[in-house]
Design a protein around this motif. Structure first.
Motif, mmCIF file in Angstrom:
data_model
loop_
_atom_site.group_PDB
_atom_site.id
_atom_site.type_symbol
_atom_site.label_atom_id
_atom_site.label_comp_id
_atom_site.label_asym_id
_atom_site.label_seq_id
_atom_site.Cartn_x
_atom_site.Cartn_y
_atom_site.Cartn_z
ATOM 1 N N ARG A 1 64.593 52.683 57.489
ATOM 2 C CA ARG A 1 64.048 51.310 57.570
ATOM 3 C C ARG A 1 63.203 50.784 56.077
ATOM 4 O O ARG A 1 62.417 51.423 55.861
ATOM 5 N N ILE A 2 64.149 49.711 55.523
ATOM 6 C CA ILE A 2 63.654 49.278 54.346
ATOM 7 C C ILE A 2 62.735 47.895 54.652
ATOM 8 O O ILE A 2 63.264 47.081 55.092
ATOM 9 N N ILE A 3 61.430 48.001 54.023
ATOM 10 C CA ILE A 3 60.653 46.833 54.060
ATOM 11 C C ILE A 3 60.442 46.639 52.437
ATOM 12 O O ILE A 3 60.074 47.313 51.732
ATOM 13 N N ALA A 4 60.474 45.348 52.037
ATOM 14 C CA ALA A 4 60.387 45.065 50.675
ATOM 15 C C ALA A 4 59.460 44.045 50.490
ATOM 16 O O ALA A 4 58.965 43.104 51.418
ATOM 17 N N GLY A 5 58.648 44.095 49.492
ATOM 18 C CA GLY A 5 57.472 43.074 49.386
ATOM 19 C C GLY A 5 57.550 42.553 47.720
ATOM 20 O O GLY A 5 57.900 43.309 46.617
ATOM 21 N N THR A 6 57.306 41.400 47.721
ATOM 22 C CA THR A 6 57.058 40.689 46.313
ATOM 23 C C THR A 6 56.310 39.494 46.244
ATOM 24 O O THR A 6 56.068 38.818 47.188
ATOM 25 N N ASN A 7 55.762 39.166 44.930
ATOM 26 C CA ASN A 7 54.809 38.023 44.794
ATOM 27 C C ASN A 7 55.646 37.028 43.969
ATOM 28 O O ASN A 7 55.376 35.894 43.309
ATOM 29 N N ALA A 8 56.769 37.510 43.510
ATOM 30 C CA ALA A 8 57.598 36.443 42.730
ATOM 31 C C ALA A 8 58.849 35.715 43.693
ATOM 32 O O ALA A 8 59.000 36.015 44.982
ATOM 33 N N ASN A 9 59.286 34.826 43.136
ATOM 34 C CA ASN A 9 60.247 33.833 43.947
ATOM 35 C C ASN A 9 61.642 34.310 43.659
ATOM 36 O O ASN A 9 62.436 34.184 42.455
ATOM 37 N N LEU A 10 62.139 35.386 44.623
ATOM 38 C CA LEU A 10 63.545 36.020 44.281
ATOM 39 C C LEU A 10 64.462 34.946 44.439
ATOM 40 O O LEU A 10 65.518 35.168 43.615
ATOM 41 N N LEU A 11 64.410 33.980 44.926
ATOM 42 C CA LEU A 11 65.551 32.804 45.129
ATOM 43 C C LEU A 11 65.744 32.231 43.773
ATOM 44 O O LEU A 11 66.952 32.219 43.359
ATOM 45 N N GLU A 12 64.791 32.075 43.191
ATOM 46 C CA GLU A 12 64.784 31.462 41.820
ATOM 47 C C GLU A 12 65.263 32.605 40.801
ATOM 48 O O GLU A 12 66.056 32.178 39.731
ATOM 49 N N MET A 13 64.962 33.730 41.007
ATOM 50 C CA MET A 13 65.364 34.683 40.001
ATOM 51 C C MET A 13 66.898 34.906 40.250
ATOM 52 O O MET A 13 67.620 35.258 39.192
ATOM 53 N N THR A 14 67.349 34.860 41.277
ATOM 54 C CA THR A 14 68.985 34.953 41.782
ATOM 55 C C THR A 14 69.542 33.771 40.670
ATOM 56 O O THR A 14 70.557 34.072 40.282
#
Length: 481
Positions: free
Chosen positions: A295-308
């Motif tokens: 099972r994958i759990i991902a974490g980030t402090n960045a705005n991934l939607l903006e990065m896309t």
């Protein structure tokens, strides 16, 4: 299953003793309204009955007999939501009663918890309603934890916090823990993303299997693929002669937490997407397709939607990761958690370093008002430092690092008496201008300034125009950076 047996278990004696020490009546019922357990106050004060009179009785029957009206349990089941109202007993006593429910693994109502308190003055009604709701939430979470421990046969360390955001996150964790869908945890640095990921693992049916943590930003880009997928013997110069299994293989049947997922190189994002879709991968230098149940759990402090939008992160991977999203708010937006966290870490480091420190009231006030840009990690590090370095038993503001004392001095300066030559509006505008200008000069970014002050970037842009402030950053004021 005899649900009332849960409340006769010796393992829960301390919790039940605490519940019995409460002066308000606490009732626990099953979904049909049958009484499973009541505390001493409910038996003693409200109906002058003993436990035999109440256990296994139906509150719906009590309502029909006029023992009280209305039945809070009936209202909870009918509305499937938290209810608080005034209840009248057969002797015309008015009670402030709150009720809520606890669900089973299928999301169906399993238990109902109610809390009753005598209303002494009608004018105190609104304040009492708020207190009752907070108390009920506390009791509900404690009972939920006790039930979960019984069902899982595993003790899970409780979180520390009392804010609404904290309780919402706890309920969210319990809902998603036992499914195998990917989770995306977002939040500022230091809010505890890795702790939340571990809690999901501990509450899941994978709890006895590995929990593997990979910080994608802490490993050089040239090495991260081999760390993640492993490599075959002789795959490249300098490789281990026996080859190496990757972290995906190491997490077999367990959980792999990919922290700072925004730092994962683009060419590896496609490989991770493939693994998420069909649980297959190919180690470096290998031609054979491998499978893994992880099972994958991902974490980030960045705005991934903006990065896309800028091509820095694959949109298809983002949407595949974002199936079960959780955003952890920063401490400055849930200040109710600051004091419980201070108490928790003070006890932790007092025990670790064999100290008996306490925090002064003034110090607690300063730390409560501090914005904590580093969030829980910064708070914990500060408490450890204070416990180690403080000379006296009582830790006060003089023991703080200089940056904390400087910020408090500046805060006090801003709250000085209103100058006679200024209106209140002018004075507040000057304060706002000074804060925005100082923050921007430190961060050199309108986006970071907005994040630091807890407002939108558009708001900062309007204030720059209003106060005629100058933008020195390379990108224009409204850019997303």
């Amino acid at each position: 299953m005899d649900k009332s047996a849960l409340f006769r278990d010796e393992k829960n004696k301390l919790f039940l003793d605490i519940m019995n020490s409460i002066k308000d009546g606490i009732w626990v019922l099953d979904k049909s309204g049958t009484v499973i357990w009541v505390n001493d106050a409910a038996k003693r004060g409200l109906f002058e009955a003993d436990e035999v009179d109440l256990i296994n009785q139906s509150v719906l029957d009590m309502e029909k007999r006029g023992v009280f009206s209305p039945s809070i349990a009936r209202l909870v089941v009918e509305n499937k939501q938290f209810i608080n109202t005034v209840q009248v007993t057969k002797n015309n006593q008015k009670l402030l009663v709150s009720g809520d429910y606890i669900t089973d693994e299928k999301g169906e109502i399993e238990f109902i918890v109610t809390h009753a308190r005598t209303i002494s003055e009608a004018l105190n009604m609104n304040m009492e309603l708020e207190k009752a709701e907070e108390l009920l939430q506390r009791y509900k979470n404690q009972i939920r934890q006790m039930i979960h421990q019984k069902n899982k046969e595993q003790v899970v360390e409780p979180f520390v916090g009392k804010s609404k955001a904290f309780h919402s996150a706890l309920e969210w964790l319990e809902k998603v823990a036992d499914v195998d869908t990917t989770v995306l945890i977002t939040g500022e640095t230091g809010v505890g993303k890795s702790v939340f990921a571990q809690k999901i693992h501990q509450l899941s049916n994978r709890r006895d299997k590995p929990f593997v943590h990979l910080n994608c930003g802490a490993i050089p880009e040239s090495l991260i693929e081999s760390e993640l997928f492993g490599y075959k013997k002789g795959a490249f110069t300098g490789a281990n002669n026996n080859g190496k299994i990757g972290l995906i293989a190491a997490a077999e049947n367990g959980v792999l937490f990919l922290d700072e997922i925004s730092e994962l190189p683009l060419h590896l994002q496609s490989k991770l997407l493939l693994f998420l879709q069909d649980k297959t991968y190919i180690p470096i230098g290998d031609s054979q397709v491998h499978q893994a149940d992880v099972r994958i759990i991902a974490g980030t402090n960045a705005n991934l939607l903006e990065m896309t939008k800028t091509g820095q992160f694959r949109a298809d991977l983002y949407y595949r990761l974002n199936i079960l999203p959780l955003t952890i708010p920063p401490l400055r937006k849930r200040r109710e958690d600051i004091v419980p966290l201070l108490d928790f870490f003070l006890k932790k480091y007092n025990n670790k370093y064999q100290k008996e420190h306490i925090l002064s009231g003034t110090l607690i006030k300063i730390l409560y008002n501090y914005d904590w840009p580093g969030n829980i990690r910064e708070l914990e590090n500060l408490l450890e430092r204070l416990v180690i370095t403080a000379s006296n038993k009582v830790i006060n503001e003089q023991d703080l690092p200089s940056n904390f004392r400087q910020e408090e001095t500046e805060r006090a300066h801003l709250l000085d008496t209103l100058p006679e030559s200024q209106t209140l509006t002018e004075y507040l505008n000057n304060i706002e201008k000074e804060i925005i200008e100082k923050t921007y000069n430190q961060l050199q970014s309108t986006r970071k300034t907005a994040a630091k002050l807890g407002v939108t970037q558009a708001y900062i842009a309007r204030r720059f125009k209003k106060y005629n402030l100058k933008v020195t950053e390379k990108k224009n004021l409204t850019s997303r950076e």
